[in-house]
Design an enzyme around this catalytic site. Structure first.
Site, PDB file in Angstrom:
ATOM      1  N   ARG A 165     -16.026  -9.742   2.540  1.00 26.15           N
ATOM      2  CA  ARG A 165     -14.797 -10.154   3.225  1.00 26.15           C
ATOM      3  C   ARG A 165     -14.574 -11.674   3.122  1.00 26.15           C
ATOM      4  NH1 ARG A 165     -11.003  -6.768   4.189  1.00 26.15           N
ATOM      5  NH2 ARG A 165     -10.286  -8.112   5.855  1.00 26.15           N
ATOM      6  N   ASP A 199       0.840  -1.204   0.000  1.00 21.20           N
ATOM      7  CA  ASP A 199       0.000   0.000   0.000  1.00 21.20           C
ATOM      8  C   ASP A 199       0.872   1.249   0.000  1.00 21.20           C
ATOM      9  OD1 ASP A 199      -1.696  -2.171   1.413  1.00 21.20           O
ATOM     10  OD2 ASP A 199      -3.162  -0.603   0.967  1.00 21.20           O
ATOM     11  N   ASP A 221      -5.762 -11.835  -0.656  1.00 16.69           N
ATOM     12  CA  ASP A 221      -6.042 -12.692   0.494  1.00 16.69           C
ATOM     13  C   ASP A 221      -6.923 -13.918   0.221  1.00 16.69           C
ATOM     14  OD1 ASP A 221      -4.879 -10.363   1.411  1.00 16.69           O
ATOM     15  OD2 ASP A 221      -6.306 -10.021   3.031  1.00 16.69           O
ATOM     16  N   GLU A 246     -11.843   0.737  -1.757  1.00 20.11           N
ATOM     17  CA  GLU A 246     -10.813  -0.311  -1.711  1.00 20.11           C
ATOM     18  C   GLU A 246     -10.811  -1.082  -3.035  1.00 20.11           C
ATOM     19  OE1 GLU A 246     -11.386  -2.851   1.668  1.00 20.11           O
ATOM     20  OE2 GLU A 246      -9.440  -3.840   1.430  1.00 20.11           O
TER      21      GLU A 246
HETATM   22  C1  DGY Z   1      -6.367  -7.889   6.254  1.00 23.92           C
HETATM   23  O1  DGY Z   1      -6.303  -7.778   7.475  1.00 23.92           O
HETATM   24  O2  DGY Z   1      -7.435  -8.067   5.663  1.00 23.92           O
HETATM   25  C2  DGY Z   1      -5.169  -7.707   5.459  1.00 23.92           C
HETATM   26  O3  DGY Z   1      -5.383  -7.921   4.111  1.00 23.92           O
HETATM   27  C3  DGY Z   1      -3.994  -8.513   5.944  1.00 23.92           C
HETATM   28  O4  DGY Z   1      -2.886  -7.967   5.339  1.00 23.92           O
END
Ligand code: DGY
Length: 425
Positions: free
Chosen positions: A198, A35, A165, A395
């Site tokens: 998420r 980032d 992720d 985001e």
């Molecule tokens: C999160 O906490 O979602 C981050 O992507 C970890 O780096």
């Protein structure tokens, strides 16, 4: 346009903590590695000194062996989990124990080129000279710790290292992670954001099991690499490191650092010879590959298109990737979705299973333009511009309607607006 420029600068100012920037004050209240690198590109459009400081601050957290952590906890914040006490790396400053995609060298090259063309080369050259050995030390760390077979790839030991992720690329390799001992914990991400955007509970259990695995080995990276239940050659990090080695080589040559340049030439040659291991001939795509089973993921993700950014030029593979691009671009309003919309697992707002990420678009668009694919490059850039124009600096974005996904007022998205998306060429 002027309003959006000002809004982007305001976003960066609001997330500025002095000499580093948080990705977003609520969801991610610390300094994140890649980032920060992208954020520097944004600052550089109006505050050159501040841009370099962003990278210098990140490298103040570098470990003695060259490793650069994915999070630096300059100050604690209860709004995030897992925080410094969970990582327990015992470092000063406190950091996480995993790394992230090594985009910093490529960003530093861009900062340098801009400083020089603004006639400020002399004042920034000492800062470049100080950063170069640090960047090289990190790249050496990757070669030593994450490329056991010398293939010129990067083996990720945690999905968070890849920055993507919950990409479906990690689903099959993730099955080998034992989550039975993870215990109870409270997530903070889903108290800030809609859980539908998420990772799932199972994915989070896996993330934490891997953190516990590393912590139990005192964050000894060699020991972890030898036994980690998750070892995946990540197509995204591998392409990004190849590009970063090329950019660092250009900087070393410019500074007359011959020994370093030779070393970097060798790293680039190793990658050019070996990275074809990540080409899936059956699906005709670049993708990640499980080191433990040897299996390709088979997924077409936005990271697959980073081959152009890496500077790989192979007529047949490029044609196959451009065909994927055409098929996907015909299906979505906004390119480039993080997962092929023809995949049954595509979800337009769930993190790395569909949404478009501006920083990835920046790398894809840059690579396509450099490779001479102006039409595709233009589409990626104008789609990025249109999403931000319509929705602001989120985001990520749904590729179907451009609506925001994840946190708003996002630093790296604002930075990419200023540094790249705002202009047509
Ligand atoms: C999160 O906490 O979602 C981050 O992507 C970890 O780096």
């Amino acid at each position: 346009m002027v309003d959006l420029d000002e809004a982007a600068r305001a976003t960066l100012r609001a997330n500025d903590r002095g000499d580093y920037t948080v990705p977003n004050g609520r969801v991610y209240p610390f300094q994140w590695n890649w980032d920060s690198a992208f954020v520097a590109l944004g600052f550089d459009t109006w505050a050159r000194d501040r841009a370099w400081a962003e990278i210098e601050t990140l490298f103040r957290a570098q470990w003695a062996d060259g490793f650069v952590p994915h999070i630096v906890f300059w100050q604690d914040d209860p709004g995030y989990f897992p925080g410094p006490s969970v990582w327990a790396t015992g470092r000063d400053p406190v950091t996480s124990g995993i790394t992230q995609p090594p985009v910093a060298a490529s960003v530093v090259r861009t900062l340098w080129v801009r400083a020089e063309s603004a006639g400020e080369g002399d004042s920034f050259r000492p800062r470049l000279e100080a950063l170069l050995p640090r960047l090289l030390a990190w790249h050496r760390w990757f070669a030593r710790n994450r490329d056991p077979e010398q293939r010129g790839i990067v083996v990720a030991l945690h999905p968070w290292e890849t920055g993507r992720d919950n990409s479906p690329e990690w689903d099959a390799p993730g099955e080998a992670i034992d989550v039975s001992q993870v215990g109870e914990y409270t997530r903070r991400d889903t108290s800030h954001l809609d859980a539908k955007m998420r990772p799932t509970k199972l994915e989070y259990d896996r993330y934490l099991a891997l953190v516990q695995f590393g912590r139990a080995r005192g964050w000894d990276h060699a020991e972890i690499a030898a036994a980690n239940p998750f070892r995946v050659a990540d197509v995204g990090m591998s392409m990004i490191l190849l590009r970063a080695n090329r950019d660092l080589l250009a900087l070393a040559e410019m500074l007359g650092r011959e020994a370093e340049a030779d070393e970097l030439r060798a790293l680039v040659a190793i990658a050019e010879a070996g990275i074809g291991w990540l080409w899936d001939e059956e699906r005709r795509t670049w993708c990640s590959r499980d080191l433990l089973t040897g299996r390709h993921s088979g997924f077409v993700t936005s990271a697959s298109f980073l081959s152009f950014y890496a500077g790989l030029r192979d007529a047949q593979k490029d044609a196959a990737m451009l065909a994927h691009f055409a098929r996907i671009a015909a299906k979505v309003r906004f390119t480039v979705p993080s997962l092929d919309p023809d995949d049954p697992g595509f979800q337009m707002i769930r993190y790395w299973r569909g949404p478009v990420w501006a920083v990835v678009n920046y790398m894809i668009g840059t690579g396509l333009a450099e490779a001479g694919h102006a039409g595709e490059a233009g589409r990626v850039r104008s789609d990025t511009r249109a999403m931000m124009d319509q929705t602001g600096f989120f985001e990520a974005y749904s590729p179907i309607d451009g609506l925001g996904s994840g946190g708003d007022d996002f630093s790296w998205t604002a930075a990419i607006w200023l540094a790249w998306a705002r202009s047509a060429t």
